[in-house]
Design a protein around this motif. Structure first.
Motif, short mmCIF file in Angstrom:
data_model
loop_
_atom_site.label_atom_id
_atom_site.label_comp_id
_atom_site.label_asym_id
_atom_site.label_seq_id
_atom_site.Cartn_x
_atom_site.Cartn_y
_atom_site.Cartn_z
N THR A 138 64.64 -14.06 22.48
CA THR A 138 64.30 -12.69 22.58
C THR A 138 64.86 -11.73 23.39
N ASP A 139 64.82 -10.46 23.23
CA ASP A 139 65.58 -9.60 24.17
C ASP A 139 64.52 -9.43 25.47
N PRO A 140 64.87 -8.69 26.51
CA PRO A 140 64.18 -8.66 27.83
C PRO A 140 62.91 -7.93 27.47
N GLU A 141 62.89 -6.91 26.35
CA GLU A 141 61.48 -6.34 26.42
C GLU A 141 60.48 -6.83 25.45
N GLY A 142 61.17 -8.13 24.66
CA GLY A 142 60.35 -8.89 23.84
C GLY A 142 60.00 -8.22 22.42
N LEU A 143 61.02 -7.39 22.06
CA LEU A 143 60.73 -6.50 20.87
C LEU A 143 61.03 -7.25 19.65
N TYR A 144 62.09 -8.21 19.75
CA TYR A 144 62.62 -8.68 18.63
C TYR A 144 62.98 -10.29 18.77
N GLY A 145 62.94 -11.06 17.75
CA GLY A 145 63.35 -12.40 17.95
C GLY A 145 64.61 -13.00 17.11
N LEU A 146 65.29 -13.78 17.59
CA LEU A 146 66.27 -14.58 16.72
C LEU A 146 65.91 -16.05 16.65
N SER A 147 65.70 -16.75 15.70
CA SER A 147 65.51 -18.08 15.70
C SER A 147 66.16 -19.05 14.89
N LEU A 148 66.57 -20.12 15.44
CA LEU A 148 67.33 -21.01 14.75
C LEU A 148 66.54 -22.31 13.99
N LEU A 196 59.27 -8.08 15.95
CA LEU A 196 58.23 -8.95 16.38
C LEU A 196 57.06 -7.66 16.29
N ILE A 197 55.80 -8.20 16.33
CA ILE A 197 54.48 -7.40 16.27
C ILE A 197 54.51 -6.81 17.80
N LYS A 198 54.32 -5.53 17.73
CA LYS A 198 54.10 -4.75 19.10
C LYS A 198 53.01 -3.50 18.63
N ASP A 199 53.14 -2.68 19.56
CA ASP A 199 51.95 -1.39 19.46
C ASP A 199 52.43 -0.53 18.34
N ARG A 200 51.32 0.14 17.87
CA ARG A 200 51.46 0.84 16.61
C ARG A 200 52.58 2.24 16.87
N GLU A 201 52.32 2.51 18.01
CA GLU A 201 53.17 3.84 18.23
C GLU A 201 54.70 3.73 18.28
N THR A 202 55.20 2.33 18.79
CA THR A 202 56.46 2.07 18.65
C THR A 202 56.88 1.70 17.30
N SER A 219 57.76 -3.78 5.65
CA SER A 219 58.72 -4.17 6.98
C SER A 219 57.62 -5.01 7.77
N THR A 220 57.62 -6.40 7.40
CA THR A 220 56.72 -7.31 8.24
C THR A 220 57.25 -7.72 9.53
N LYS A 221 56.14 -7.62 10.49
CA LYS A 221 56.74 -7.99 11.90
C LYS A 221 55.89 -9.45 12.21
N PHE A 222 56.42 -10.13 13.15
CA PHE A 222 56.42 -11.59 13.19
C PHE A 222 56.09 -11.88 14.77
N ARG A 223 55.14 -12.99 14.86
CA ARG A 223 55.06 -13.67 16.23
C ARG A 223 55.59 -14.97 16.07
N ARG A 224 56.15 -15.61 17.03
CA ARG A 224 56.92 -16.83 17.10
C ARG A 224 55.95 -17.99 16.46
N GLU A 225 54.63 -18.04 16.65
CA GLU A 225 53.87 -19.04 16.14
C GLU A 225 53.69 -18.84 14.64
N GLY A 226 53.48 -17.75 14.26
CA GLY A 226 53.52 -17.54 12.98
C GLY A 226 54.83 -18.01 12.07
N LEU A 227 55.85 -17.52 12.57
CA LEU A 227 56.94 -17.91 12.11
C LEU A 227 57.29 -19.44 11.80
N GLU A 228 56.99 -20.15 13.17
CA GLU A 228 57.01 -21.70 13.19
C GLU A 228 56.17 -22.34 11.66
#
Ligand code: SAH
Ligand code: AVI
Length: 331
Positions: free
Chosen positions: A316-326, A203-209, A292-301
């Motif tokens: 998503t994980d508790p920190e909201g770093l990553y998403g799994l979708s079905l 998922l999209i997050k801050d540049r530093e991470t 290595s593209t990063k996503f948001r839920r709405e974009g992925l939909e």
């Protein structure tokens, strides 16, 4: 003592090699990529045996959160995911690699009572044989490995349904938008009414991470990136001097991808004997080796909808770093 019929693992691995080997399209592809004004190489060439090992090392780096985050989601939510996927009998995994995290999903499928078969699909023969043998031993299920380029041979994925086709690790992010759209449309075509697609997306997050994840302090990502030049040396008789290039990776917030490149440290000529090609590099000239593209839920939909898929679950994980979708084929 010879193992009994019940305990003999039912494991087969098919290697679908086009004439000239799994990377036979490589020569033409590399010629095109390295003769463009802005040079590029496909990330599929990273994964020789050494490349697969280096990727495994990346997954354990403190800065590389995607693997840990995806594993956390699987640990927490696999039972729910399996139920939402209709308790499938078969797990087909694209770009399976070592399938370490996949065990969590296989466990949940087994606990739900549906699991019959697993099909790892990957371009790297060594790791796929290893994964197939280990999963066969550990789960006692039917395993049908397929060594292929999943962009060429997607429609050959084996085994009956109901199926879940998993594409984990965020590898979808390594596709260009056009390539991604046609790949997902082919996945949609492959899915029967009872089948599901399980996709891992960073998922999209801050540049530093993001930049830290692709510029680790131990230099493993740099070694992984430079290894593609060793693959070209080995397979195409090139004479790249790996010490004459450096790794570079930065977050492109307009295109929403981490842009991964190799930068020439000097003006130089490289011979690629099997291509009869000499490639010139200016000092600081770069080759793009991966995005290595990063996503948001709405974009992925939206991306799913364009491909004829509809999202039916999101975790998503508790920190909201990553998403799994079905997803399933849109009705
Ligand atoms: N799913 C694993 C591995 C991800 S690394 C995880 O989540 O950790 C990406 C994997 O995709 C590698 O194992 C690589 O060999 C495979 N791969 C990359 N391009 C491929 C292609 N075109 N066809 C088939 N496999 C490919
Ligand atoms: C396989 N793929 C999802 C990895 C990624 O994060 O895009 C490949 C990688 N490249 C550098 N580090 C990891």
């Amino acid at each position: 003592m010879a193992p009994s019929a019940e305990t003999t693992p039912d494991v087969e691995v098919e290697v679908r090699l086009p004439p000239g080997g799994p990377l036979s399209g490589m020569a033409a592809d590399v010629r095109i990529g390295l003769t463009k004004p802005f040079k590029e190489l496909s990330p599929r060439y990273f994964y020789d045996e050494r490349g697969s090992e280096l990727f495994e090392e990346i997954t354990e780096l403190p800065e590389y959160y995607p693997t840990r985050s995806e594993r956390a989601i699987l640990k927490n939510d696999s039972a729910e995911i399996v139920e939402a996927a209709g308790n499938p009998a078969t797990l087909i995994e694209l770009g399976s690699g070592s399938a370490l995290k996949t065990r969590v999903l296989l466990d949940a499928m087994q606990d739900a009572g549906g699991l019959r078969a697993y099909a790892p699909v990957d371009i790297s023969e060594e790791i796929t044989r290893d994964t197939a043998a280990k999963v066969g031993d550990e789960y006692g299920i039917q395993v049908r490995g397929l060594v292929c380029d999943f962009e060429r041979d997607l429609e050959r994925v084996p085994l009956g349904g109901p199926r879940v086709v998993a594409f984990l690790g965020g590898t979808i992010g390594n596709f260009e938008p056009q390539q991604r759209a046609s790949f997902l449309a082919r996945v949609a075509n492959l899915l029967g009414p009872e089948d599901h697609f399980l996709l891992g997306t960073d998922l999209i997050k801050d540049r530093e991470t993001l930049e830290a994840a692709y510029n680790d302090s131990a230099g493993v990502t740099a070694e992984f990136n430079l290894n593609v030049l060793a693959v070209l040396n080995e397979r195409l008789g090139a004479d790249f001097d790996l010490s004459a290039f450096e790794h570079a990776a930065f977050w492109d917030e307009e295109n929403l991808f981490v842009d991964i490149r190799l930068r020439s440290l000097r003006r130089q000529l490289v011979e690629i004997s099997e291509l009869g090609l000499t490639v010139g590099f200016e000092r600081s000239e770069e080759i793009r080796t991966e995005i290595s593209t990063k996503f948001r839920r709405e974009g992925l939909e939206g991306i799913y909808a364009e491909a004829g898929l509809e999202m039916s679950g999101w975790w998503t994980d508790p920190e909201g770093l990553y998403g799994l979708s079905l997803a399933r084929a849109a009705g």
